[in-house]
Motif scaffolding. Structure first.
Motif, mmCIF file in Angstrom:
data_model
loop_
_atom_site.group_PDB
_atom_site.id
_atom_site.type_symbol
_atom_site.label_atom_id
_atom_site.label_comp_id
_atom_site.label_asym_id
_atom_site.label_seq_id
_atom_site.Cartn_x
_atom_site.Cartn_y
_atom_site.Cartn_z
ATOM 1 N N PRO A 126 39.390 39.035 32.313
ATOM 2 C CA PRO A 126 40.086 37.909 31.682
ATOM 3 C C PRO A 126 41.318 37.428 32.433
ATOM 4 C CG PRO A 126 39.404 39.477 30.013
ATOM 5 C CD PRO A 126 39.066 40.098 31.332
ATOM 6 N N ASP A 127 41.974 38.316 33.183
ATOM 7 C CA ASP A 127 43.160 37.900 33.926
ATOM 8 C C ASP A 127 42.852 36.780 34.915
ATOM 9 O OD1 ASP A 127 44.568 39.773 32.555
ATOM 10 O OD2 ASP A 127 45.179 40.951 34.295
ATOM 11 N N GLU A 128 41.613 36.718 35.368
ATOM 12 C CA GLU A 128 41.220 35.663 36.303
ATOM 13 C C GLU A 128 41.469 34.282 35.701
ATOM 14 O OE1 GLU A 128 37.111 34.326 38.607
ATOM 15 O OE2 GLU A 128 37.343 36.383 37.855
ATOM 16 N N GLU B 247 44.508 29.337 33.424
ATOM 17 C CA GLU B 247 44.964 28.755 32.155
ATOM 18 C C GLU B 247 46.460 28.432 32.169
ATOM 19 O OE1 GLU B 247 43.707 27.488 28.146
ATOM 20 O OE2 GLU B 247 42.862 27.696 30.155
ATOM 21 N N PRO B 248 47.336 29.303 32.703
ATOM 22 C CA PRO B 248 48.747 28.894 32.825
ATOM 23 C C PRO B 248 48.928 27.677 33.726
ATOM 24 C CG PRO B 248 48.529 31.267 33.064
ATOM 25 C CD PRO B 248 47.149 30.719 33.063
ATOM 26 N N GLY C 123 37.341 35.252 46.271
ATOM 27 C CA GLY C 123 37.427 33.889 45.775
ATOM 28 C C GLY C 123 37.879 33.797 44.337
ATOM 29 N N ARG C 124 38.188 34.933 43.738
ATOM 30 C CA ARG C 124 38.577 34.996 42.333
ATOM 31 C C ARG C 124 40.088 34.930 42.174
ATOM 32 N NH1 ARG C 124 34.160 34.177 39.021
ATOM 33 N NH2 ARG C 124 32.334 34.964 40.129
ATOM 34 N N THR C 125 40.545 34.271 41.140
ATOM 35 C CA THR C 125 41.981 34.076 40.939
ATOM 36 C C THR C 125 42.600 35.278 40.222
ATOM 37 O OG1 THR C 125 41.446 32.803 38.949
ATOM 38 C CG2 THR C 125 41.885 31.572 40.970
ATOM 39 N N LEU C 126 42.401 36.441 40.816
ATOM 40 C CA LEU C 126 42.975 37.683 40.327
ATOM 41 C C LEU C 126 44.141 38.093 41.225
ATOM 42 C CD1 LEU C 126 39.798 39.803 39.498
ATOM 43 C CD2 LEU C 126 41.570 39.153 37.872
ATOM 44 N N SER D 32 43.004 40.011 44.188
ATOM 45 C CA SER D 32 42.383 39.218 45.247
ATOM 46 C C SER D 32 43.426 38.596 46.166
ATOM 47 C CB SER D 32 41.504 38.129 44.622
ATOM 48 O OG SER D 32 40.547 38.682 43.740
ATOM 49 N N PHE D 33 44.421 37.930 45.592
ATOM 50 C CA PHE D 33 45.487 37.344 46.409
ATOM 51 C C PHE D 33 46.225 38.428 47.200
ATOM 52 C CE2 PHE D 33 45.205 34.284 42.810
ATOM 53 C CZ PHE D 33 44.907 33.136 43.535
ATOM 54 N N SER D 34 46.558 39.506 46.528
ATOM 55 C CA SER D 34 47.355 40.547 47.149
ATOM 56 C C SER D 34 46.619 41.193 48.312
ATOM 57 C CB SER D 34 47.730 41.599 46.105
ATOM 58 O OG SER D 34 48.699 42.490 46.604
#
Length: 486
Positions: free
Chosen positions: A60-62, A68-69, A165-168, A171-173
């Motif tokens: 869900p954090d994705e 969503e923010p 490719g996921r907005t987690l 993933s970014f880190s």
């Protein structure tokens, strides 16, 4: 006789490593083999393309900590999770995504999958940078040909294709960490290497606070290696990013480092995470680790043990991955996705010796078979990690429910609030509810309220009750059924 102390020196490699004799393609234009230069961008784009076409979510954090923010910032409405009310998240990632979401609005892109593609652009660029960093890291040890192969081993590693490719935050880190590992591994230009490496480490923490563990491990490695100048500029680069985080929190939460301190109070200095989300023993990570590590990486581990006995040295990414995994094992609250950054660094460390072995020591007639075997086993790990259901068909059904206009309200059956796609994937401000069973209050309310004229149900749960309330089946999307009523 006492054994010597373990050290973490920088790799003793010459400034320019000659290309090993190999029939694997190298980047030199003179031999006409240019295709790796064009192949790596394609590989780097794959995770973003997969995420946009597939939809769904790993966790869900994705959605609720990023997409969503960002939607809320642009449109003024959305579902904000408790973290955004208690202030334990910073607005860096949602702020960047909000900028690209606004760009999509200006371009007239209103379909959820369309603006999800626009939002994916900065992450795709970041991942491309990290794949290039993987090439540079390996090329110092295995030559250009081995560098290309190692970059493919990292870029086509199953969990990377799933996660990158996921907005987690993971993933970014992880992408920033790959960039940092390559920069701090350099022997030349310590000022530039330190600033880039320190900034990348800092951004890895900004996008995910638990990655501070990697920062501490990297600093210990630099101290043990006595690379004082590199250490100084690494700290300088990190401090610049830290100052930016402090200013961002001051502007958004009212005090410098508000989100970092609130996060530390909840997750580090109290049992808040374990109390709210549960705790597990270290054995929780046994199966994910066994299934997520490809066969060729286990082979590299044997090579690494042999090298360790000779040189008593650990590469920076392997050291950081080991320290981080050890901390995870000792932490009460555990989730599979937490392993991802450590797995990526371990794969980076393993890819270089494997690529060097294939490029220089394997028989010429066996090299391409070994390449195919290594890439295949790496890809295959995507089937096991993560083990959760992505529910991609549900997200595609939610998007389809609001296409073409006419949707006034949506009911999602067999899903909870935090498992759904939020207003981001609805693309419009309409009421929506989630429920598990026909007897649930949300289901009964939607049946009585005529504004709810769209429904999505998983594996036909409550299908008879929906049809009895006037819904008709409009479309089947995988395991999901989309229903409408006039």
């Amino acid at each position: 006789m006492s054994s010597p102390a373990l050290q973490f020196p920088a790799p003793a490699v010459p400034e320019s490593t000659p290309e090993p004799a190999s029939d694997l393609p190298g980047p030199a234009p003179r031999n006409g083999r240019r295709w790796p230069v064009f192949l790596l961008p394609v590989v780097a784009l794959l995770p973003a393309v997969i995420a946009v076409l597939q939809l769904g979510r790993i966790h869900p954090d994705e959605v609720y900590q990023a997409l969503e923010p960002a939607w809320w910032r642009v449109h003024g409405y959305g579902v904000l999770a408790w973290e955004w009310k208690d202030g334990i998240r910073n607005w860096a990632v949602p702020g960047v995504l909000a900028g690209f979401l606004k760009l999509a609005d200006l371009l007239g892109i209103t379909r959820p999958q369309g603006y999800r593609a626009v939002v994916a652009l900065p992450q795709a660029a970041l991942h491309a940078w990290s794949v290039w960093a993987a090439y540079r890291f390996a090329a110092r040890r295995a030559g250009p040909a081995g560098g290309w192969l190692a970059a493919l081993l990292v870029g086509l590693y199953g969990p990377v294709l799933v996660f990158a490719g996921r907005t987690l935050g993971e993933s970014f880190s992880a992408s920033f960490l790959l960039v940092a590992m390559e920069a701090l591994d350099r022997r030349e230009r310590p000022v530039r290497a330190g600033l880039v490496g320190g900034a990348a480490l800092g951004l890895a923490v900004v996008t995910r606070y638990p990655s501070a563990i990697f920062v501490l491990a990297a600093l210990v490695w630099l101290v043990a290696a006595r690379r004082w100048r590199l250490l100084a500029f690494t700290c300088a680069g990190g401090l610049v990013v830290a100052a930016g985080l402090g200013a961002l929190d001051w502007a958004t939460w009212g005090s410098p480092f508000h989100s970092f301190l609130a996060y530390a109070r909840f997750n580090v200095f109290s049992e808040g995470a374990a109390a709210r989300f549960g705790s597990d023993p270290p054995s929780y990570y046994a199966r994910p680790l066994l299934t997520a590590v490809p066969l060729w990486a286990w082979g590299a581990a044997l090579l690494g043990v042999a090298a360790l006995r000779q040189r008593l040295a650990l590469s920076l990414p392997l050291w950081c991955a080991a320290v981080y995994t050890g901390v995870l094992l000792a932490t009460a609250h555990k989730e599979e996705r937490f392993l991802y950054p450590g797995l990526v660094l371990a794969v980076l460390a393993a890819a270089a010796p494997v690529a060097a072995f294939i490029a220089t020591r394997a028989r010429a007639d066996a090299r391409w078979s070994l390449v195919a075997l290594a890439l295949g086993t790496g890809l295959g790990t995507a089937a096991f990690f993560p083990s959760s259901d992505l529910r991609a068909d549900q997200f595609r059904a939610i998007v389809a429910a609001t296409e073409g206009g006419g949707a006034r309200g949506l009911l999602i059956v067999n899903e909870g609030l935090w498992g759904a796609g939020g207003f981001f994937y609805l693309g419009q401000q309409i009421p929506w509810l989630t429920c598990d069973w026909p007897q649930d209050g949300a289901f009964q309310h939607a049946m009585r309220d005529s504004s709810f004229n769209r429904a999505v149900t998983f594996e036909d749960r409550a299908l008879a009750e929906l049809q009895a309330a006037g819904f008709r089946v409009a479309r089947r999307i995988g395991r999901e059924t989309l229903l409408v009523r006039e």
